[in-house]
Design a protein around this motif. Sequence first.
Motif, mmCIF file in Angstrom:
data_model
loop_
_atom_site.group_PDB
_atom_site.id
_atom_site.type_symbol
_atom_site.label_atom_id
_atom_site.label_comp_id
_atom_site.label_asym_id
_atom_site.label_seq_id
_atom_site.Cartn_x
_atom_site.Cartn_y
_atom_site.Cartn_z
ATOM 1 N N SER A 152 43.530 34.556 -14.023
ATOM 2 C CA SER A 152 42.427 34.261 -13.116
ATOM 3 C C SER A 152 41.467 33.296 -13.789
ATOM 4 O O SER A 152 41.304 33.330 -15.004
ATOM 5 N N CYS A 153 40.838 32.477 -12.992
ATOM 6 C CA CYS A 153 39.832 31.535 -13.494
ATOM 7 C C CYS A 153 38.712 31.452 -12.470
ATOM 8 O O CYS A 153 38.928 30.971 -11.354
ATOM 9 N N ALA A 154 37.547 31.933 -12.865
ATOM 10 C CA ALA A 154 36.393 31.936 -11.971
ATOM 11 C C ALA A 154 35.442 30.820 -12.357
ATOM 12 O O ALA A 154 35.055 30.705 -13.531
ATOM 13 N N ALA A 155 35.075 30.020 -11.388
ATOM 14 C CA ALA A 155 34.156 28.906 -11.612
ATOM 15 C C ALA A 155 32.760 29.270 -11.135
ATOM 16 O O ALA A 155 32.601 29.890 -10.084
ATOM 17 N N SER A 156 31.773 28.875 -11.920
ATOM 18 C CA SER A 156 30.384 29.090 -11.531
ATOM 19 C C SER A 156 29.561 27.866 -11.906
ATOM 20 O O SER A 156 29.986 27.052 -12.721
ATOM 21 N N GLY A 157 28.390 27.769 -11.310
ATOM 22 C CA GLY A 157 27.548 26.617 -11.561
ATOM 23 C C GLY A 157 27.386 25.796 -10.296
ATOM 24 O O GLY A 157 27.697 26.238 -9.192
ATOM 25 N N THR A 158 26.930 24.588 -10.470
ATOM 26 C CA THR A 158 26.670 23.713 -9.327
ATOM 27 C C THR A 158 27.953 23.028 -8.894
ATOM 28 O O THR A 158 28.500 22.222 -9.639
ATOM 29 N N ILE A 159 28.433 23.364 -7.709
ATOM 30 C CA ILE A 159 29.670 22.792 -7.167
ATOM 31 C C ILE A 159 29.424 22.386 -5.726
ATOM 32 O O ILE A 159 29.158 23.247 -4.888
ATOM 33 N N PHE A 160 29.515 21.096 -5.458
ATOM 34 C CA PHE A 160 29.375 20.613 -4.080
ATOM 35 C C PHE A 160 30.713 20.685 -3.359
ATOM 36 O O PHE A 160 30.792 21.125 -2.216
ATOM 37 N N SER A 161 31.779 20.234 -4.024
ATOM 38 C CA SER A 161 33.106 20.290 -3.406
ATOM 39 C C SER A 161 34.178 20.246 -4.480
ATOM 40 O O SER A 161 33.982 19.675 -5.551
ATOM 41 N N PHE A 162 35.322 20.884 -4.144
ATOM 42 C CA PHE A 162 36.482 20.862 -5.027
ATOM 43 C C PHE A 162 37.415 19.731 -4.615
ATOM 44 O O PHE A 162 37.644 19.507 -3.432
ATOM 45 N N LYS A 163 37.990 19.073 -5.609
ATOM 46 C CA LYS A 163 39.088 18.156 -5.339
ATOM 47 C C LYS A 163 40.411 18.846 -5.672
ATOM 48 O O LYS A 163 41.361 18.755 -4.910
ATOM 49 N N SER A 164 40.439 19.551 -6.797
ATOM 50 C CA SER A 164 41.649 20.267 -7.176
ATOM 51 C C SER A 164 41.317 21.358 -8.182
ATOM 52 O O SER A 164 40.279 21.317 -8.846
ATOM 53 N N MET A 165 42.211 22.316 -8.260
ATOM 54 C CA MET A 165 42.126 23.377 -9.257
ATOM 55 C C MET A 165 43.524 23.551 -9.816
ATOM 56 O O MET A 165 44.505 23.375 -9.077
ATOM 57 N N GLY A 166 43.632 23.911 -11.086
ATOM 58 C CA GLY A 166 44.968 24.025 -11.625
ATOM 59 C C GLY A 166 45.036 24.673 -12.983
ATOM 60 O O GLY A 166 44.017 25.091 -13.549
ATOM 61 N N TRP A 167 46.255 24.758 -13.470
ATOM 62 C CA TRP A 167 46.532 25.355 -14.769
ATOM 63 C C TRP A 167 47.389 24.410 -15.596
ATOM 64 O O TRP A 167 48.324 23.781 -15.075
ATOM 65 N N TYR A 168 47.053 24.329 -16.862
ATOM 66 C CA TYR A 168 47.811 23.569 -17.840
ATOM 67 C C TYR A 168 48.107 24.509 -18.991
ATOM 68 O O TYR A 168 47.474 25.557 -19.140
ATOM 69 N N ARG A 169 49.065 24.131 -19.826
ATOM 70 C CA ARG A 169 49.354 24.973 -20.989
ATOM 71 C C ARG A 169 49.698 24.091 -22.186
ATOM 72 O O ARG A 169 50.133 22.947 -22.033
ATOM 73 N N GLN A 170 49.485 24.681 -23.354
ATOM 74 C CA GLN A 170 49.792 23.966 -24.587
ATOM 75 C C GLN A 170 50.423 24.945 -25.562
ATOM 76 O O GLN A 170 49.788 25.932 -25.963
ATOM 77 N N ALA A 171 51.665 24.661 -25.910
ATOM 78 C CA ALA A 171 52.382 25.460 -26.899
ATOM 79 C C ALA A 171 52.141 24.856 -28.282
ATOM 80 O O ALA A 171 51.821 23.669 -28.404
ATOM 81 N N PRO A 172 52.312 25.646 -29.332
ATOM 82 C CA PRO A 172 52.097 25.127 -30.694
ATOM 83 C C PRO A 172 52.957 23.900 -30.962
ATOM 84 O O PRO A 172 54.165 23.891 -30.696
ATOM 85 N N GLY A 173 52.318 22.859 -31.460
ATOM 86 C CA GLY A 173 53.035 21.645 -31.812
ATOM 87 C C GLY A 173 53.409 20.764 -30.639
ATOM 88 O O GLY A 173 54.097 19.757 -30.819
ATOM 89 N N LYS A 174 52.959 21.130 -29.445
ATOM 90 C CA LYS A 174 53.296 20.339 -28.254
ATOM 91 C C LYS A 174 52.034 19.856 -27.556
ATOM 92 O O LYS A 174 50.943 20.385 -27.767
ATOM 93 N N GLN A 175 52.225 18.872 -26.703
ATOM 94 C CA GLN A 175 51.105 18.355 -25.926
ATOM 95 C C GLN A 175 50.805 19.289 -24.748
ATOM 96 O O GLN A 175 51.680 20.024 -24.284
ATOM 97 N N ARG A 176 49.573 19.217 -24.297
ATOM 98 C CA ARG A 176 49.195 19.983 -23.112
ATOM 99 C C ARG A 176 49.968 19.449 -21.913
ATOM 100 O O ARG A 176 50.099 18.233 -21.740
ATOM 101 N N GLU A 177 50.473 20.367 -21.093
ATOM 102 C CA GLU A 177 51.264 19.953 -19.941
ATOM 103 C C GLU A 177 50.794 20.669 -18.682
ATOM 104 O O GLU A 177 50.251 21.769 -18.733
#
Length: 121
Positions: free
Chosen positions: A21-46
Amino acid sequence: QVQLVESGGGLVQPGGSLRLSCAASGTIFSFKSMGWYRQAPGKQRELVATLTSSSSTNSADSVKGRFTISRDNAKNTVFLQMNSLKPEDTAVYYCNINVRQFPWENPRDFWGQGTQVTVSS
């Protein structure tokens, strides 16, 4: 500013499930996108999966059919349901949102602090 708080990571056996889960707070007028990325040891974020404001989804081939992204608009929260987990899914998972904080601003990216997912027997 926008703050993202992630939860749901942990240790799971191969074939198991986790829900991030990922909860966003703060000043938000509109969303364009939401998503998930991951990074394994020794690899680039994907990219893992993204969900646009028009409800279009995009996901990595490696997680298709196993991971599902969804959101709760009322709570500004995005979820990642991960099923049939494999050892190669082990990584730090980062939440990302692209939002416009004010109507006169361009959309910007914000990132969570990351949550560890470990798939191991």
